[in-house]
Write an enzyme that holds these catalytic residues in place. Structure first.
Site, PDB file in Angstrom:
ATOM      1  N   LYS A  66       5.720  -1.306   2.062  1.00  0.00           N
ATOM      2  CA  LYS A  66       5.021  -1.456   3.338  1.00  0.00           C
ATOM      3  C   LYS A  66       4.994  -2.915   3.782  1.00  0.00           C
ATOM      4  CE  LYS A  66       0.566  -0.714   5.639  1.00  0.00           C
ATOM      5  NZ  LYS A  66      -0.852  -0.324   5.482  1.00  0.00           N
ATOM      6  N   GLN A  67       4.706  -3.808   2.839  1.00  0.00           N
ATOM      7  CA  GLN A  67       4.546  -5.221   3.170  1.00  0.00           C
ATOM      8  C   GLN A  67       4.921  -6.069   1.965  1.00  0.00           C
ATOM      9  OE1 GLN A  67       0.484  -3.845   3.384  1.00  0.00           O
ATOM     10  NE2 GLN A  67      -0.175  -5.912   2.835  1.00  0.00           N
ATOM     11  N   GLU A  90       0.807  -1.219   0.000  1.00  0.00           N
ATOM     12  CA  GLU A  90       0.000   0.000   0.000  1.00  0.00           C
ATOM     13  C   GLU A  90       0.842   1.272   0.000  1.00  0.00           C
ATOM     14  OE1 GLU A  90      -2.653  -0.517   3.277  1.00  0.00           O
ATOM     15  OE2 GLU A  90      -3.444  -2.400   2.473  1.00  0.00           O
TER      16      GLU A  90
END
Length: 787
Positions: free
Chosen positions: A593-594, A488
């Site tokens: 972010k991930q 994101e």
């Protein structure tokens, strides 16, 4: 964060000794009980003090406005928030006219135990009142897996140091006072007292309250009955109002005598059934559980869990902290979905109000793979819920001027509830996640009826979405532009590899399913030419690659952007970045972010070589800040595959203890069900090397340096396959199922298994192809495990 010693390491219990008022809300999430239909937070029976009171019914919500500074076409107009329904946990106690309250008097002993095998929350308290009277309280609470509507509790108070007058007050309370849920006064006005009374009734020790939400129009009922046991002079009576019912029992106890109350609460809700029908439903549920009785209800709970753990337990030798954490995680995964029965599986389960009680894509990509392998019926129910919302998804697609079905990024009922379109509507990968989860369930279970009734439509309509989103470029590749992948911090990008590969798998599985069910495909207006177009798109899907760096790009051009200044963020303690930096700056720089490409390399790993995975893992480790609880388990899986076993173990601990240590500082809002499921994925898919590419179940086990053994079971096509790993070899066996040969692969070698005939093979060690990768400054794995 929760101190390391807060929950001592035990194999089958989560035990809290003492009471920290500053950590009440976190403990309430950890000790929450649920069966997927009812969820109750682990608040103290007496109600006060509490961190965040909460009782929830799956998919029972109130509609609320979504405020926008500026209007835009296709923006969702309203949101949905889970509602705190009638609280049936409350049992207040008066001791010689003094209120039993842990903030007053002296706590001589306080202990709570979540028993993962029995499915019970137990509490033991010794308390001295301000006037010096000592009492002992024992309580046991459960939400039944076998009787879906039932919350039950047994509460017992004992006089210790003298004759004591005691009064128990068992209550049902609707519209209880709650912390403010929104800074927007329009939203707060709706959510503060969301339930309008419709009926209240009482007969003897049985009471009932029925309420309805004002805007969504959902009706719920809660009914309670009691059995009181004590000295012969016990008096009991009940009183009821429209938002409140109380049964009171009082007596005088001599030292060693006890007064006990067994409380049964039945819940039900509906958007369609009449008030009399709902009234009769919960009344019947109470009658049924009273017939069962307390001791048989406990026996049913244990029998249900014995069967679950027989196929779901992971045994980890030499690593007691991970052993406890993965069982805690698997228990919460079961609680989230066991009796949801065609309702959503929220990101926080039914343990808190985090994310407004919404379900996201992580249900399909983190939770359902675990349930498919361990509790397939629950996985099927979750997918049937998605299928039940397909008309809403096709309507959403038409709004977006697309074909097929566009499922929501976040929802309770099925409508899109995300007000931020770059990380909501644009995250179209949720559609492939749903479709591939359905195909995976069929592959694992052979459930043809599910595929015919639900799976085919999910696959076909999402395949049509991809064809209307993507295009064949001049380079001959199929491209999908302007979307957001799992990361994101990178929004509205072109050719996100995760999205592209999941879309390609969606298209292939849709084609195969349509060919298996030609009549049903005809009913969906599927034509041969359409199938050909799907396969052409899948076979030419774009996969951006940086030839200079020798790594795949997370999305087209991603490696050409400026790298984020991680050292400055570490110095300023700016994590999570989304709370300290504008999205504009995050979107235009290399910061993850991930796990995104790393996630693709797990689920679509057959599209990459091992060397490509190792290079990509090293490159993206330096960019990934793990500002999402979904990241650590995915990084653990790929780290194990490329031979970085210690790093994989570090990430495993982070994923597994996400809530036991409150690593994200938001466990107070509910546990992170996907991260807890991720601890199973990290062990079984990471250290176990389990994959299911091409419909073949394969394993490539490795052990972390601290592990002495690892064993688990999965349910595959009607069989239970057990895997036992030692430092030198691995043994495969089929424990139950049809008398048929089951083919699996061990480190690439084909093995034929038959029931009752174990097969042992040597472990094949994977040497790392790169040095241990470095993480961004200040973002090394949070791998300190409790002792």
């Amino acid at each position: 964060m929760i101190p390391l010693q807060r929950f001592p390491v035990e194999p089958w219990h989560v035990r809290e000794i003492g009471l920290d008022l500053n950590l009440l809300a976190q403990s309430e999430s950890v000790f929450a009980l649920s069966n997927g239909h009812i969820g109750v937070r682990g608040t103290l029976e007496e109600g006060d003090p509490s961190g965040l009171p909460g009782t929830y019914l799956n998919s029972f919500y109130e509609q609320r406005p979504l405020p926008y500074a500026e209007a835009g076409y296709g923006y969702p107009e309203s949101g949905q928030s889970v509602v705190n329904v009638t609280n049936g946990k409350l049992i207040r106690l008066l001791v010689d006219d003094e209120t039993f309250d842990m903030r007053y008097g002296q706590i001589l002993h306080h202990e709570r135990i979540l028993d993962l095998r029995a499915g019970l929350l137990r509490r033991v308290v010794e308390w001295e009142s301000p006037s010096g009277r000592i009492i002992r309280v024992r309580s046991t609470r459960l939400v039944s897996f076998t009787q879906r509507a039932i919350l039950a509790a047994h509460y017992e108070v004992e006089a210790v140091n003298g004759a004591t007058r005691v009064v128990l007050q068992s209550e049902l309370v609707a519209n209880e006072d709650m912390p403010r849920q929104s800074a927007d006064p329009r939203v707060s006005a709706i959510l503060e007292r969301p339930l309008d009374p419709q009926l209240h009734s009482n007969s003897g020790n049985r009471s009932m309250l029925i309420h309805q939400t004002r805007i969504s129009g959902l009706r719920m009922a809660a009914a309670v009955d009691h059995l009181v046991v004590g000295p012969s002079n016990v008096s009991a009576h009940s009183y009821i109002e429209e938002d409140w019912a109380r049964t009171t029992a009082g007596t005088k106890l001599e030292p060693g005598e006890t007064l006990g109350i067994t409380k049964y609460v039945a819940y039900g809700w509906s958007s369609q059934r009449s008030l009399p029908a709902l009234r009769d439903q919960v009344d019947a549920a109470l009658s049924a559980v009273l017939h069962t009785g307390w001791h048989d209800l406990l026996a049913e709970q244990r029998e249900y869990l014995d069967e679950y753990w027989d196929g779901a337990d992971v045994e980890v030798g030499g690593d007691p902290a991970v052993q406890q954490a993965v069982r805690f995680g698997m228990y919460h995964v079961l609680q989230a979905g066991a009796r949801a029965e065609q309702r959503a599986l929220p990101a926080k389960g039914l343990t808190g109000t985090g994310y407004d009680g919404h379900a996201f894509w992580d249900t399909e990509m983190y939770v359902l793979p675990v349930l498919t392998a361990t509790a397939p019926r629950a996985a099927a129910d979750a997918l049937r819920w998605r299928h039940s919302t397909i008309e809403l998804a096709t309507e959403r697609a038409r709004t977006l001027r697309l074909k097929g079905a566009a499922f929501p990024w976040r929802t309770i009922r099925g409508q899109e509830c995300s007000a931020y379109w770059p990380a909501g509507t644009a995250a179209f990968h949720v559609n492939a996640d749903i479709a591939v989860a359905a195909a995976r369930y069929v592959q694992w279970t052979g459930d043809d009826e599910f595929e015919r009734q639900c799976g085919l439509a999910l696959l076909v309509e999402t395949a049509r979405l991809w064809m209307s989103l993507g295009y064949h470029g001049n380079d001959g590749r199929f491209h999908i532009d302007g979307i957001t992948g799992p990361d994101e911090y990178s929004a509205i990008v072109d050719d996100n590899i995760y999205t592209n590969l999941m879309a390609a798998e969606n298209l292939r599985q849709a084609t195969e399913s349509a060919k298996r069910w030609p009549n049903e495909a005809d009913a969906l207006d599927v034509e041969v030419d359409e199938l050909n177009r799907w396969m052409a798109a899948a076979d030419t899907m774009a996969m951006p690659y940086d030839h200079e760096l020798g790594v795949h790009q997370q999305y087209r051009g991603s490696t050409e952007h400026e790298v984020w200044d991680f050292k400055a963020s570490a110095v300023e303690d700016d994590y999570p970045l989304l709370l300290h930096s504008p999205y504009f700056d995050l979107y235009r720089k290399q910061v993850v972010k991930q796990a995104d490409l790393v996630l693709a390399m797990h689920w679509r790993g057959n599209e990459f070589t091992l060397a490509e995975k190792a290079r990509a893992f090293e490159y993206y480790e330096a960019l990934t800040v793990r500002d999402s609880s979904l990241s650590a388990c995915s990084q653990a899986i790929l780290a194990a595959e490329v031979g970085q076993l210690q790093l994989a173990h570090d990430y495993l601990i982070e994923a597994a203890t996400m809530d036991l240590q409150d690593l994200e500082h938001n466990t107070r809002d509910g546990v992170h069900v996907a991260s807890l499921a991720g601890s199973w994925l990290a062990l079984v898919c990471g250290f176990g090397g389990m994959r299911d590419y091409g419909g073949v179940l394969s394993f490539a086990p490795q052990l972390a340096p601290t592990m002495t053994r690892l064993s688990w079971s999965v349910r595959w096509r009607g069989c239970k396959i057990r895997v036992q790993v030692s430092p030198t070899d691995v043994t495969y066996s089929v424990d139950d199922g049809p008398d048929a040969t089951v083919e699996i692969r061990h480190s690439g070698q084909l093995i034929a298994l038959t029931t009752g005939v174990p097969v042992t093979r040597s472990l094949v060690k994977v040497e790392p192809l790169t040095p241990r990768p470095a993480q961004p400054a200040g973002r090394a794995p949070r791998s300190i495990a409790p002792q």
